[in-house]
Write a protein that holds these residues in place. Structure first.
Motif, mmCIF file in Angstrom:
data_model
loop_
_atom_site.group_PDB
_atom_site.id
_atom_site.type_symbol
_atom_site.label_atom_id
_atom_site.label_comp_id
_atom_site.label_asym_id
_atom_site.label_seq_id
_atom_site.Cartn_x
_atom_site.Cartn_y
_atom_site.Cartn_z
ATOM 1 N N ASN A 159 0.820 -1.212 0.000
ATOM 2 C CA ASN A 159 0.000 0.000 0.000
ATOM 3 C C ASN A 159 0.853 1.261 0.000
ATOM 4 N N GLN A 160 1.920 1.229 0.810
ATOM 5 C CA GLN A 160 2.812 2.389 0.880
ATOM 6 C C GLN A 160 3.534 2.602 -0.452
ATOM 7 N N ALA A 161 3.999 1.504 -1.078
ATOM 8 C CA ALA A 161 4.710 1.612 -2.361
ATOM 9 C C ALA A 161 3.780 2.102 -3.461
ATOM 10 N N MET A 162 2.544 1.618 -3.475
ATOM 11 C CA MET A 162 1.573 2.071 -4.478
ATOM 12 C C MET A 162 1.279 3.551 -4.308
ATOM 13 N N ALA A 163 1.127 3.994 -3.076
ATOM 14 C CA ALA A 163 0.849 5.412 -2.807
ATOM 15 C C ALA A 163 2.019 6.276 -3.258
ATOM 16 N N ALA A 164 3.257 5.791 -2.977
ATOM 17 C CA ALA A 164 4.449 6.559 -3.364
ATOM 18 C C ALA A 164 4.563 6.650 -4.881
ATOM 19 N N THR A 165 4.284 5.535 -5.563
ATOM 20 C CA THR A 165 4.350 5.517 -7.037
ATOM 21 C C THR A 165 3.290 6.439 -7.631
#
Length: 466
Positions: A62-68
């Motif tokens: 979830n954190q990686a998707m938000a950052a991307t």
């Protein structure tokens, strides 16, 4: 249970295996310890049904998707609505799991995941061809620019309408960020077209017409595609273009244009016996007229689709040229005459003076095939009748010589000239200056030797002069 344990211990002691017991227990303990720490729970990252890696927790994804997503928004300045792909996690159990680092996961998502934004599509032929744009305004910019380019050179014409030959629409909706193009890029792609240019190599026995027919083209269409090719000079192996690359979207321009055109004049010929056959004389000089014509022209991609006359105004009427055309012929007199008074023919004297110094016929130095007329060097020599100059050059003993063909087998010869005022091929009329007299060739002094030739035989010129 305690009774069973006691029995088991007694069995071990009776067999002398007590020393091995503690070693086995140690091994079991080690296995249990390794299992406790290595057989752990992780999560598979699944993109559109394909496992691409392992992570330690759902929150990591979830954190990686938000950052991307944030990164794409910053780079494009557009608000991301959602991912185009289905990205999910599935629980996974295994020994010694190798999980992706945050950096590796982010790089993977940037490469694999497409993002959707609120934009629009420019659709051609009901979506057969589509272009993604950031918004409807960009799509309209494409259409407006194409129309502007199509009407850039009007050459004074009045543009009545501009439309597209294909069905075209701009529809709002979610589009992939990676597919969005600028208006300039889309215009470039539309103008470049998609059709592959087809060619044909000439084989033995083929003609330009045959190639056109076999490819459902007219000869004119095939010629327009191959402007540098001469149809009559086709060679085996020569490459012929059969199609041209058309734009994906054709702009149809309807315009009115007014041009000034020439009205060609007619020529009317009137027969007259006052001129010899082959002679003509302009009685009324003709002239072309002018008119203004207004056309309605429909064009697409520079080619004319339709053209019709809207209005026509005559500025000046053409004037018919009237030309008298000779039907007469030189009359041959049956009366013999040997004096300077001449016969009853229709030939004009070639000099302004008609003083004969040596007559036609037999004389002391042999047969004289013409008459000699008194003339100083440089005296004007005129055509006895209208005709065509067939000789204007040095001719043996005649020196500088002119011969005129008058038709009906009759020719006249003018000899011993000093210079020419005509050339071979000229059409001359009766009384026209053709040369200057002189003393060239076999001549004993300045004079003009004049002959009349009928069907190849010389005749006494006096009988033809008037």
């Amino acid at each position: 249970m305690d009774n069973l344990t006691a029995k088991f211990m007694k069995f071990i002691e009776s067999k002398g295996s007590k020393r091995y017991l503690f070693g086995g227990i140690a091994v079991v303990v080690l296995i249990l310890f390794a299992s406790t720490f290595s057989l752990s729970t992780s999560y598979s990252v699944v993109i559109d049904g394909k496992v691409v890696g392992q992570i330690s927790s759902v929150s990591t994804l979830n954190q990686a998707m938000a950052a991307t997503k944030d990164k794409v928004q910053q780079e494009t300045g557009m608000e991301i609505i959602s991912s185009y792909n289905t990205v999910e996690t599935k629980i996974h159990h295994g020994l010694f799991n190798s999980n992706l680092s945050n950096q590796e996961l982010t790089a993977l998502l940037e490469e694999e995941v497409e993002w959707l934004v609120s934009g629009a599509t420019l659709n051609i032929n009901n979506g057969e061809i589509q272009f993604a744009v950031a918004n409807e305004a960009d799509g309209q910019k494409v259409l407006d620019k194409l129309k502007e380019l199509a009407t850039a050179k009007t050459d004074g014409a009045i543009v009545k309408s501009v439309d597209f030959q294909e069905e075209v629409s701009i529809d709002a909706g979610n589009v992939k960020v990676s597919e969005i193009q600028t208006p300039d890029k889309i215009i470039e792609a539309i103008q470049e077209g998609k059709e592959e240019v087809k060619t044909h190599k000439v084989v033995e026995g083929e003609s330009f017409w045959m190639i056109a027919r076999n490819n459902d083209l007219s000869v004119a269409e095939l010629q327009s595609l191959n402007a540098d090719i001469v149809p009559e000079r086709l060679q085996i192996g020569q490459e012929i273009t059969l199609t041209k690359q058309e734009p994906l979207l054709s702009v149809v321009v309807t315009k009115e244009m007014t041009v000034e055109e020439t009205i060609a004049h007619n020529t009317e010929y009137k027969n007259t016996a006052s001129l010899l056959k082959g002679e003509t004389k302009v009685v009324t000089q003709g002239s072309d007229g002018k008119k203004k014509v207004t056309y309605e022209v429909k064009e697409a991609n520079g080619a004319t689709l339709e053209k019709s006359v809207v209005n026509e105004v005559v500025i000046s009427e053409p004037v018919t040229e009237v030309v008298n055309k000779g039907t007469g012929s030189i009359q041959i007199s049956s009366r013999s005459a040997t004096n300077s008074n001449g016969g009853n023919g229709t030939l004009a004297w070639p000099l302004s003076s008609n003083k004969i110094t040596s007559p036609y016929g037999t004389r002391s130095r042999g047969f004289h095939s013409g008459i000699d007329l008194s003339a100083k060097t440089g005296t004007s020599v005129y055509a006895s009748a209208g005709g065509k100059v067939v000789l204007a050059s040095w001719y043996y003993g005649y020196g500088n010589c002119v011969v005129i063909d008058h038709g009906n087998g009759i020719k006249t010869r003018y000899a011993h000239l000093s210079s020419y005022k005509c050339k071979v091929g000229d059409k001359v009329s009766r009384g026209q200056l053709i040369a200057l007299s002189g003393n060239t060739g076999n001549s004993t002094g300045p004079h003009l030797h004049f002959e009349v030739i009928v069907n190849g035989a010389t005749k006494n010129p006096v009988n033809y002069l008037k």
